[in-house]
Design an enzyme around this catalytic site. Structure first.
Site, PDB file in Angstrom:
ATOM      1  N   LYS A  95       0.824  -1.216   0.000  1.00  0.00           N
ATOM      2  CA  LYS A  95       0.000   0.000   0.000  1.00  0.00           C
ATOM      3  C   LYS A  95       0.852   1.258   0.000  1.00  0.00           C
ATOM      4  O   LYS A  95       0.614   2.195  -0.771  1.00  0.00           O
ATOM      5  CB  LYS A  95      -0.920   0.012   1.220  1.00  0.00           C
ATOM      6  N   ASN A  96       1.877   1.299   0.855  1.00  0.00           N
ATOM      7  CA  ASN A  96       2.670   2.526   0.991  1.00  0.00           C
ATOM      8  C   ASN A  96       3.484   2.819  -0.267  1.00  0.00           C
ATOM      9  O   ASN A  96       3.740   3.985  -0.583  1.00  0.00           O
ATOM     10  CB  ASN A  96       3.572   2.444   2.218  1.00  0.00           C
ATOM     11  N   CYS A 125      -4.685   7.835   9.782  1.00  0.00           N
ATOM     12  CA  CYS A 125      -4.992   7.396  11.142  1.00  0.00           C
ATOM     13  C   CYS A 125      -4.442   8.377  12.163  1.00  0.00           C
ATOM     14  O   CYS A 125      -3.390   8.981  11.968  1.00  0.00           O
ATOM     15  CB  CYS A 125      -4.388   6.013  11.391  1.00  0.00           C
ATOM     16  N   ARG A 169       2.026  14.078  11.950  1.00  0.00           N
ATOM     17  CA  ARG A 169       2.697  13.748  10.694  1.00  0.00           C
ATOM     18  C   ARG A 169       3.164  15.058  10.065  1.00  0.00           C
ATOM     19  O   ARG A 169       2.647  15.495   9.043  1.00  0.00           O
ATOM     20  CB  ARG A 169       1.740  13.024   9.745  1.00  0.00           C
ATOM     21  N   ASP A 206       4.703   0.085  11.971  1.00  0.00           N
ATOM     22  CA  ASP A 206       3.409  -0.425  11.520  1.00  0.00           C
ATOM     23  C   ASP A 206       3.150  -1.865  11.974  1.00  0.00           C
ATOM     24  O   ASP A 206       2.046  -2.385  11.784  1.00  0.00           O
ATOM     25  CB  ASP A 206       3.302  -0.348   9.994  1.00  0.00           C
ATOM     26  N   ARG A 249      -8.594   0.358   4.978  1.00  0.00           N
ATOM     27  CA  ARG A 249      -7.690   1.320   4.340  1.00  0.00           C
ATOM     28  C   ARG A 249      -6.429   0.630   3.827  1.00  0.00           C
ATOM     29  O   ARG A 249      -5.807   1.108   2.878  1.00  0.00           O
ATOM     30  CB  ARG A 249      -7.267   2.420   5.327  1.00  0.00           C
TER      31      ARG A 249
END
Length: 433
Positions: A22-23, A117, A122, A305, A398
């Protein structure tokens, strides 16, 4: 609104296929608009975040074609709008990758501040520092990051803190700047390397990705390419932990074992069996595991993560474990939910969890506070005695594609049902016994 209903106590056994990272996908999809030619991207995870980003790219004029669930064709030659702002894009962190992509190609961008999230700040100050060093004017107004440049010029950039997002964003913009750029103290994560490889396949000149010094020679334009995204190390790691926690035997396919070394080492340290193959990894466990100490660090350290998932496993292990979170300051919100299931975890100073292992969990009604913590709570429910419900699963969706289907195929008793649908809960209980 939907939730998971889960009956715990069944070991996970079998094989599971891991999807695209995903990233990496979020950055690569953004970078795809940097050429006027058509780009085909394979192994795209079909999850909420990637779909939101693709919709945003389409809204600013790019042509987006879904060839199948995991293959996307993008043509950025039709982009006429450099303002990326809607209620959906504000909810994902990776919206900021469009700043580097649009700034690199068009020398201007207006993109909504990133969301995602709520696991801590961030800040995008390092991104802005990098863009300014390349010659852009950058400010934040009305919730938008606005960047503009007459031209971008290569330069020497030192990142005060290792940042994956800033490394990728600066790398994208610099790939179409005039002259040479050096990024020092760059992030080394696998998806940084994947984005660099993707840009290079379009004609960029990037060297050193995967080390802490990245060198970029700017090019005038990029061209068409076909590219396949690397497997998702966090999805793989989650299934590794789930196999160990449920005392199962799972072959996790379509992975790059080297990307999983930090997780593999810790699982073996506490007593699980981990076997590596060329593109697969097998995790087995048939007993209660031991304790350890973990500190999250940038790659190749233990990934932040994976912190909630490993903490959930350690909460079931024998002895006292200590988990230190050094990346995000708000990543222990799942502890209260685990405590409802019988875990014994004490958080000190906001970033250290002292975990006294218990012999088992009991089912409870719990709620996912964020993406990775949500996945960890599903693992907890798969181990717990009795039934659990997990709410707010939109967080989990997500980043995990068909999570419940993959777990059910391994023998987990899990189903997605509407929230507060008692008939569906009773039907599930009758089915699984």
């Amino acid at each position: 609104m939907e939730q998971y209903v889960i009956k715990g106590g069944n070991p996970l056994v079998g094989e599971v296929e891991i999807g695209g990272a995903k990233n990496a996908a979020l950055a690569i999809l953004s970078a795809a608009v940097m050429t006027d030619e058509t780009v085909t991207i394979e192994n795209v995870p079909n999850v909420r975040d990637t779909n939101v980003l693709l919709n945003a790219i389409e809204e600013i004029g790019a042509r987006v074609e879904r060839l199948d669930a995991h293959t996307v064709r993008i043509n950025g030659s039709f982009i006429r709008d450099f303002n990326v702002d809607n209620e959906f894009i504000r909810k994902i962190r990776a919206s900021y990758y469009l700043i580097g992509a649009l700034l690199g190609k068009y020398k201007r961008a207006e993109v909504a501040l990133p969301g995602g999230c709520n696991i801590g700040g961030r800040p995008i100050d390092l991104h802005m520092k990098g863009f300014r060093a390349l010659g852009a004017e950058v400010d934040i107004k009305y919730g938008l990051v606005r960047a503009y440049a007459e031209k971008l010029t290569g330069t020497h950039i030192y990142l005060d803190k290792v940042s994956v997002g800033a490394t990728i964003n600066i790398m994208m913009a610099a790939s179409m700047a005039e002259g040479k750029t050096i990024i020092e103290n760059a992030a080394k994560e696998p998806h940084v390397v994947d984005v660099a490889n993707f840009l290079n396949s379009m004609g960029a000149n990037i060297k050193g990705a995967g080390t802490d010094v990245i060198r970029i020679k700017g090019v005038e334009k990029l061209h068409r390419t076909e590219y396949s995204i690397i497997p998702d190390q966090i999805e793989a790691g989650t299934f590794m932990v789930a196999a160990a926690a449920t005392r199962g035997d799972v072959l996790i396919k379509n992975v790059i074992p080297k990307h999983l070394e930090a997780i593999s080492v810790k699982l073996m340290e506490i007593g699980a069996t981990v076997e590596e193959f060329d593109d697969a990894i097998r995790v087995t466990s048939d007993h209660r595991l031991g304790h350890t100490q973990i500190k999250t660090l940038p790659y190749p350290g233990f990934p932040t993560d994976m912190q909630p998932q490993i903490a959930t496993l350690l909460a079931l292990s024998d002895g006292t474990s200590i988990v230190t979170e050094s990346i995000f300051e708000n990543r222990f919100k799942y502890v209260d939910e685990l405590s409802r299931m019988g875990a014994s975890i004490k958080v000190e100073g906001g970033n250290v969890a002292i975990i006294e292992g218990v012999e088992g969990f009991t089912g409870a009604a719990i709620s996912a506070p964020d993406l990775r913590a949500g996945a960890a709570l599903v693992v907890a429910a798969l181990v717990a005695e009795g039934y659990s419900t997990v709410d707010c699963i939109h967080y989990i969706e997500r980043g995990y594609e068909c999570f419940e289907d993959k777990l059910a195929a391994l023998g987990g008793y899990i189903e997605k049902i509407p929230v507060d649908d008692e008939r569906a809960v009773q039907k599930f209980k009758l089915k699984v016994g």
